[in-house]
Design an enzyme around this catalytic site. Structure first.
Site, PDB file in Angstrom:
ATOM      1  N   TYR A  24       0.869  -1.184   0.000  1.00 27.22           N
ATOM      2  CA  TYR A  24       0.000   0.000   0.000  1.00 27.22           C
ATOM      3  C   TYR A  24       0.896   1.221   0.000  1.00 27.22           C
ATOM      4  O   TYR A  24       1.831   1.311   0.814  1.00 27.22           O
ATOM      5  CB  TYR A  24      -0.886  -0.010   1.241  1.00 27.22           C
ATOM      6  CG  TYR A  24      -1.776   1.216   1.389  1.00 27.22           C
ATOM      7  CD1 TYR A  24      -1.519   2.164   2.381  1.00 27.22           C
ATOM      8  CD2 TYR A  24      -2.874   1.424   0.560  1.00 27.22           C
ATOM      9  CE1 TYR A  24      -2.341   3.281   2.529  1.00 27.22           C
ATOM     10  CE2 TYR A  24      -3.694   2.536   0.710  1.00 27.22           C
ATOM     11  CZ  TYR A  24      -3.422   3.460   1.696  1.00 27.22           C
ATOM     12  OH  TYR A  24      -4.234   4.557   1.838  1.00 27.22           O
ATOM     13  N   ASP A  32       9.498   2.783  -0.753  1.00 29.78           N
ATOM     14  CA  ASP A  32       8.456   3.464   0.020  1.00 29.78           C
ATOM     15  C   ASP A  32       8.728   3.160   1.498  1.00 29.78           C
ATOM     16  O   ASP A  32       8.325   2.111   2.000  1.00 29.78           O
ATOM     17  CB  ASP A  32       7.068   2.994  -0.411  1.00 29.78           C
ATOM     18  CG  ASP A  32       5.981   3.683   0.407  1.00 29.78           C
ATOM     19  OD1 ASP A  32       4.793   3.458   0.113  1.00 29.78           O
ATOM     20  OD2 ASP A  32       6.328   4.431   1.339  1.00 29.78           O
ATOM     21  N   LYS A  76       4.899   9.590   8.377  1.00 27.32           N
ATOM     22  CA  LYS A  76       4.700   9.105   9.738  1.00 27.32           C
ATOM     23  C   LYS A  76       5.694   9.692  10.755  1.00 27.32           C
ATOM     24  O   LYS A  76       5.537  10.827  11.195  1.00 27.32           O
ATOM     25  CB  LYS A  76       4.716   7.565   9.738  1.00 27.32           C
ATOM     26  CG  LYS A  76       3.543   6.980   8.903  1.00 27.32           C
ATOM     27  CD  LYS A  76       3.524   5.479   8.904  1.00 27.32           C
ATOM     28  CE  LYS A  76       2.534   4.924   7.905  1.00 27.32           C
ATOM     29  NZ  LYS A  76       1.140   4.961   8.391  1.00 27.32           N
TER      30      LYS A  76
HETATM   31  P1  KE4 Z   1      -0.587   8.487   4.329  1.00 32.96           P
HETATM   32  O1  KE4 Z   1      -1.095   9.180   3.065  1.00 32.96           O
HETATM   33  O2  KE4 Z   1      -1.674   7.679   5.015  1.00 32.96           O
HETATM   34  O3  KE4 Z   1       0.141   9.452   5.256  1.00 32.96           O
HETATM   35  O4  KE4 Z   1       0.546   7.445   3.883  1.00 32.96           O
HETATM   36  C1  KE4 Z   1       0.236   6.475   2.920  1.00 32.96           C
HETATM   37  C2  KE4 Z   1       1.213   5.311   3.045  1.00 32.96           C
HETATM   38  C3  KE4 Z   1       2.221   5.200   2.102  1.00 32.96           C
HETATM   39  N1  KE4 Z   1       3.122   4.192   2.167  1.00 32.96           N
HETATM   40  C4  KE4 Z   1       3.066   3.270   3.163  1.00 32.96           C
HETATM   41  C5  KE4 Z   1       4.080   2.178   3.204  1.00 32.96           C
HETATM   42  C6  KE4 Z   1       2.053   3.348   4.155  1.00 32.96           C
HETATM   43  O5  KE4 Z   1       2.004   2.410   5.135  1.00 32.96           O
HETATM   44  C7  KE4 Z   1       1.104   4.383   4.103  1.00 32.96           C
HETATM   45  C8  KE4 Z   1      -0.028   4.516   5.093  1.00 32.96           C
HETATM   46  N2  KE4 Z   1      -0.134   3.487   6.063  1.00 32.96           N
HETATM   47  C9  KE4 Z   1      -1.449   3.210   6.572  1.00 32.96           C
HETATM   48  C10 KE4 Z   1      -1.322   2.139   7.664  1.00 32.96           C
HETATM   49  N3  KE4 Z   1      -1.087   0.870   7.116  1.00 32.96           N
HETATM   50  C11 KE4 Z   1      -2.134   4.436   7.065  1.00 32.96           C
HETATM   51  C12 KE4 Z   1      -3.340   4.184   7.942  1.00 32.96           C
HETATM   52  C13 KE4 Z   1      -4.589   4.765   7.312  1.00 32.96           C
HETATM   53  O6  KE4 Z   1      -4.765   4.601   6.085  1.00 32.96           O
HETATM   54  O7  KE4 Z   1      -5.394   5.358   8.078  1.00 32.96           O
END
Ligand code: KE4
Length: 429
Positions: A142, A237, A265
């Site tokens: 993801y 990523d 994060k």
């Molecule tokens: P954000 O746009 O949510 O800040 O980041 C996206 C993203 C990109 N790359 C990786 C490897 C990520 O894990 C994420 C976001 N992680 C999820 C948790 N697995 C965010 C939680 C959510 O969607 O509320």
């Protein structure tokens, strides 16, 4: 009705699904989510006063635990100077210099407001730099909710069974090649089928969005070699693993040097920050220097920078990664003992302060094997842990996080709760 349930009823009338991000909804867990009233250290308190040991940590940012004093005081000092200007500030330079010092593959870095913006920008940059159109991603990884990457995605998309989102026309997704993770032959075939057309590979080097699992020996090295061989870019990523697996993320641990890195994060200390960076020759393609446009009203917001920089500085000055490994090893030792005692050979995977208990006895190394877990067993386990005051991720397709605020007592209490939870919810295998 609890206060959380009342709040969830109100929320559902005015927010889709009652939440501002789907994975918070506890949708497939047959209960409403609890609403947090406050958080400190490794502990959450919900609106009904119940306390939890927290292993979600805002999905990764809370590596020092919640509301760490160093971050709170940095934000309090920043706020009276103003909340944002849309004009360059000293602290943006301090942050950029810190990121470049921590992650040697990054010679220049651009701040964004989320991990999604970072990965979206990185993919656009790879296409702009190479002049090519295809991007390879891996099933179950993801990278945020970027249209072209919401294909066979993980995390909330997987939890809610929507790995290919509605609203993304095939034309947007057709330039994304989705392959199984840990499968070298599939990558070789893709490059053979699209000679000179693949701009890059974007990969979670240690995937954490279909539960947590690891690359097979040599796999990341293979991705590095084949992208270099074909003139494609390797995008790590590290939104989740950056500043987590080591000070320089997975690349710091493995020595494998990507062309572009995305971050998020932890870099925000709990406030909205993402970033992407890489070699100077690549990053100089980004506007206003180069032709790849990328922008953001709040990018590099000085208050968010203050929070993130305080968190990074603390991590560096306090040997935090040794502490995180001590706590992670203690948890792993306890979990493995419980699985032996309960005759439950479930698959537990950990690296540093990231971990996942998969509800399968198979080895887990890609999306298919991660999906072989028993969701009903996970649901019963989740509820049993929550009742005992331990909050694990509300989905089997997420990763657990330990912070430096967790104590040995927290870890031991968690292992005891896990033993009771598994004993009462999982049949002997
Ligand atoms: P954000 O746009 O949510 O800040 O980041 C996206 C993203 C990109 N790359 C990786 C490897 C990520 O894990 C994420 C976001 N992680 C999820 C948790 N697995 C965010 C939680 C959510 O969607 O509320």
């Amino acid at each position: 009705m609890s206060i959380s349930e009342e709040l969830f009823e109100r929320a559902c009338r005015v927010i889709p699904g009652g939440v501002n991000s789907p994975v918070r909804a506890f949708r497939r867990l047959e209960r409403a989510p609890f609403f947090v009233a406050k958080a400190a250290g490794a502990h959450l308190t919900d609106e009904d006063g119940k306390q939890y040991i927290d292993y979600v940590g805002t999905w990764g940012p809370a590596i020092l635990g919640h509301a760490p004093e160093c971050v709170i005081s940095a934000v309090q000092a920043a706020v009276p100077q103003g909340l944002g200007y849309g004009i360059p500030t000293r602290i943006e330079v301090d942050m950029a210099e810190t990121v470049c010092r921590w992650i040697p593959s990054i010679e220049k870095v651009r701040m964004t407001n989320s991990g999604t913006e970072a990965t979206m920008s990185a993919v656009r940059l790879a296409r702009g730099y190479t002049g090519r159109k295809y991007i390879i991603k891996f099933a179950g990884c993801y990278h945020g909710h970027v249209d072209s990457l919401l294909v066979a995605a993980g995390s909330g998309a997987l939890t809610h069974g929507e790995p290919d989102s509605a609203g993304v026309p095939a034309e947007f997704a057709n330039l994304t090649i989705v392959l199984p993770y840990n499968d070298c032959e599939a990558v070789r075939r893709a490059f053979a089928q699209h000679p000179g057309e693949i701009a890059g590979i974007i990969v979670e080097p240690f995937p954490g969005n279909a539960g947590f699992y690891l690359p097979r020996p040599g796999y990341l090295e293979f991705l590095r070699e084949i992208t270099a061989q074909h003139g494609a870019l390797l995008i790590f990523d590290e939104v989740m693993t950056g500043f987590r697996i080591s000070a320089a993320g997975v690349q710091g641990k493995t020595g494998i040097v990507p062309d572009i890195t995305t971050l998020g994060k932890i870099i925000g200390g709990g406030l909205p920050v993402g970033a992407f960076g890489g070699r100077r020759e690549i990053m100089d393609c980004v506007s206003p220097l180069g032709p790849v446009y990328q922008a953001g009203t709040l990018s590099g917001n000085p208050v968010a920078m203050a929070a993130g920089l305080a968190q990074l500085n603390y991590l560096e000055q306090n040997d935090s990664y040794t502490r995180l490994e001590q706590l992670g090893a203690r948890l792993e030792e306890g979990v493995c003992r419980v699985l032996r005692d309960e005759q439950l050979p479930l698959t537990f995977i950990r690296d540093g302060s990231m971990f996942c208990l998969h509800f399968t006895t198979q080895p887990v190394y890609d999306l298919d094997t991660a999906m072989s877990g028993n969701f009903d067993m996970f649901r019963r386990y989740f509820h049993a842990m929550l009742e005992q005051g331990v909050y694990v991720a509300p989905s089997p397709y997420e990763t657990g996080f330990i912070s430096t605020a967790h104590t040995e007592a927290d870890i031991d209490a968690t292992v005891e709760a896990m033993q009771r939870a598994l004993r009462h919810t999982c049949p002997k295998v």
